[in-house]
Design an enzyme around this catalytic site. Structure first.
Site, PDB file in Angstrom:
ATOM      1  N   GLU A  64       0.835  -1.363   0.136  1.00 39.99           N
ATOM      2  CA  GLU A  64       0.152  -0.289   0.173  1.00 39.99           C
ATOM      3  C   GLU A  64       0.989   0.940  -0.082  1.00 39.99           C
ATOM      4  OE1 GLU A  64      -3.973  -0.741   2.520  1.00 39.99           O
ATOM      5  OE2 GLU A  64      -2.568  -0.152   3.724  1.00 39.99           O
ATOM      6  N   CYS A  65       0.440   2.451  -0.461  1.00 38.25           N
ATOM      7  CA  CYS A  65       1.187   3.848  -0.977  1.00 38.25           C
ATOM      8  C   CYS A  65       2.940   3.951  -0.538  1.00 38.25           C
ATOM      9  CB  CYS A  65       0.285   4.243   0.148  1.00 38.25           C
ATOM     10  SG  CYS A  65       0.635   6.101   0.062  1.00 38.25           S
ATOM     11  N   GLY A  66       3.308   3.425   0.052  1.00 39.82           N
ATOM     12  CA  GLY A  66       4.290   4.096   0.900  1.00 39.82           C
ATOM     13  C   GLY A  66       5.392   2.130   0.019  1.00 39.82           C
ATOM     14  N   SER A  87      -0.795  -1.193  -4.919  1.00 42.49           N
ATOM     15  CA  SER A  87      -1.486  -0.046  -4.925  1.00 42.49           C
ATOM     16  C   SER A  87      -1.411   1.643  -4.000  1.00 42.49           C
ATOM     17  CB  SER A  87      -3.434  -0.442  -4.297  1.00 42.49           C
ATOM     18  OG  SER A  87      -3.602   0.989  -4.334  1.00 42.49           O
TER      19      SER A  87
END
Length: 441
Positions: free
Chosen positions: A328-330, A430
């Site tokens: 996720e993200c990072g 994502s």
């Protein structure tokens, strides 16, 4: 019943987090077991709460999770605690949108039947403070706005004016007058406060904050107000036997630390053993069945992440083996080909996702999201619907169309659905942080 207080703000930036941390520390020093919670999707403030209390701080979000889930979280996590202290998000009535209370501090406070303590930045007002507090009381008469703590108070005369302004026409009781203290300001960066793991809070800082709150707030009256309609509840029974079904490696260090404790709890209840590892420090992965890479600040540590080439290679080989990865993200940023920092310098990353993530020009994206899986992913089969949020200051170059998209993202404010959720082999990447409690399936 669980004793609870909700610390709300007139707006962002009034000192909610500092006041909350001070109350957590003072009550802890008095020998109370205090369980902290945070309204909204934020990861950073809960990290500060946990640093002070020594207990994970849990997220309460009225949009990502249901009323039943929010109440049950407080009932389970505050069981055995002397006080539940819930820090709000933004202003007291701010949330998903302007026409409803969904996702707001006020919504959660009413669900819990807990009194609200309103934090007001008094640095540039005196008698007008009474109008502000009265406006908050009248805006929603169903909200139990019980007390006010004024922050950044100029002195004893200023404090007395503020007291008189509120006592003259408001139900809420003024219980705190905290003087301005620049030395207690928490440092910030592009996504908000720096994280608790970065060591900026020292014992001396906590001593100063605790002393200031002890002197400035009527703690006994505040504690006497604490109540809720929530009864303690036992932990959920696990849905598996005691033998772990899988070992999941969770990336956790200064670069990766944005996780909801509920996500960990649900994974464990489903049969996972969680093993923590560091993309910054470790040279090899422990023996694991799957990887979970959450968000954080990989852009701040991009040079160090790139320098740990053995770990980047190990993650790449793990993905090539077909074992599942969820990022996720990072985590997505780390699994990209390259990460360009704020100075415009590119750093090689794992190379799983064929794109470059850039911090320049900086562009803040902040929104709630609802996704539906359109194919089998490491999170489950097609048709899974989950909620979460998107919060980043980076942007990503176009991902080739040859990389399958696994999510349909429904726009909250109209417009066509869009595709996201990049599936590379058995790895799902994502920009979205999903709250597993929004759909434990």
């Amino acid at each position: 019943m669980i004793r609870a207080l909700v610390i709300a703000g007139v707006s962002s930036g009034v000192g909610k987090t500092t006041v909350t941390l001070g109350l957590l520390e003072v009550f802890r020093r008095r020998g109370l077991t205090v369980q902290a919670f945070k309204v909204g999707p934020d990861f950073i403030d809960p990290g500060w709460h946990a640093l002070v209390t020594g207990r994970p701080s849990h997220t309460l979000d009225g949009w990502m999770c249901s009323r039943e889930s929010v109440v049950a979280t407080v009932a389970r996590q505050a069981r055995g605690a002397d006080l539940a202290l819930i820090e709000g998000v933004m202003g007291c009535f701010d949330g998903l949108e302007a026409k409803s209370e969904e996702g707001s501090t006020a919504q959660v406070a009413k669900w819990l039947g807990a009194p609200v303590v309103l934090v007001v930045d008094a640095g540039a007002m005196a008698r007008s403070a009474g109008a502000v507090v009265l406006g908050f009381e009248r805006f929603d008469p169903d909200l139990n706005l019980a007390a006010v703590i004024f922050n950044r108070v100029g002195g004893s005369v200023h404090a007395e004016w503020l007291r008189q302004a509120v006592e003259g026409g408001c139900r809420a009781v003024p219980l705190g007058f905290i003087p301005a203290r620049e030395s207690l300001r928490l440092p910030e960066r592009h996504l908000g406060l720096v994280t608790a793991s970065e060591g900026v809070v020292t014992p001396a800082w906590l001593d100063e904050l605790a002393g200031l709150v002890e002197q400035s707030v009527d703690l006994d009256r505040l504690l006497a107000m604490a109540r809720s309609s929530v009864s303690p509840r036992a932990e959920r029974p696990p849905v598996h036997g005691r033998t772990p079904l899988a070992r999941i490696g969770v990336a956790r260090d200064r670069a990766f630390q944005f996780y909801y404790p509920a996500n960990f709890d649900l994974l464990r209840e489903a049969g996972a053993e969680l093993v923590f590892w560091s993309p910054l420090r470790d040279a090899a992965l422990p023996e694991m069945d799957g990887l979970y890479l959450g968000g954080g600040y990989p852009e701040v540590y991009a040079k160090a992440l790139a320098a740990n080439e053995p770990m980047r290679r190990a993650v790449r080989e793990f993905a090539a083996s077909g074992r599942p990865i969820y990022a996720e993200c990072g985590g997505l940023m780390y699994l990209a080909e390259a990460l360009e920092d704020e100075a415009g310098e590119p750093h090689p990353m794992v190379g799983l996702l064929p794109t470059t993530v850039r911090m320049k020009p900086k562009r803040l994206t902040l929104d709630y999201v609802e996704v539906e899986t359109t194919r089998q992913t490491p999170l489950g089969p097609r048709g899974i619907v989950a909620r979460g949020h998107e919060f980043h200051a980076s942007s990503m170059d176009e991902v080739p169309a040859s990389v399958p998209r696994a999510y349909t993202v429904r726009a909250r404010h109209g417009g066509a659905p869009r595709a996201e959720g990049y599936l590379v082999g058995n790895s799902l990447l994502s920009y979205f942080h999903l709250h597993f409690e929004s759909n434990p399936e």
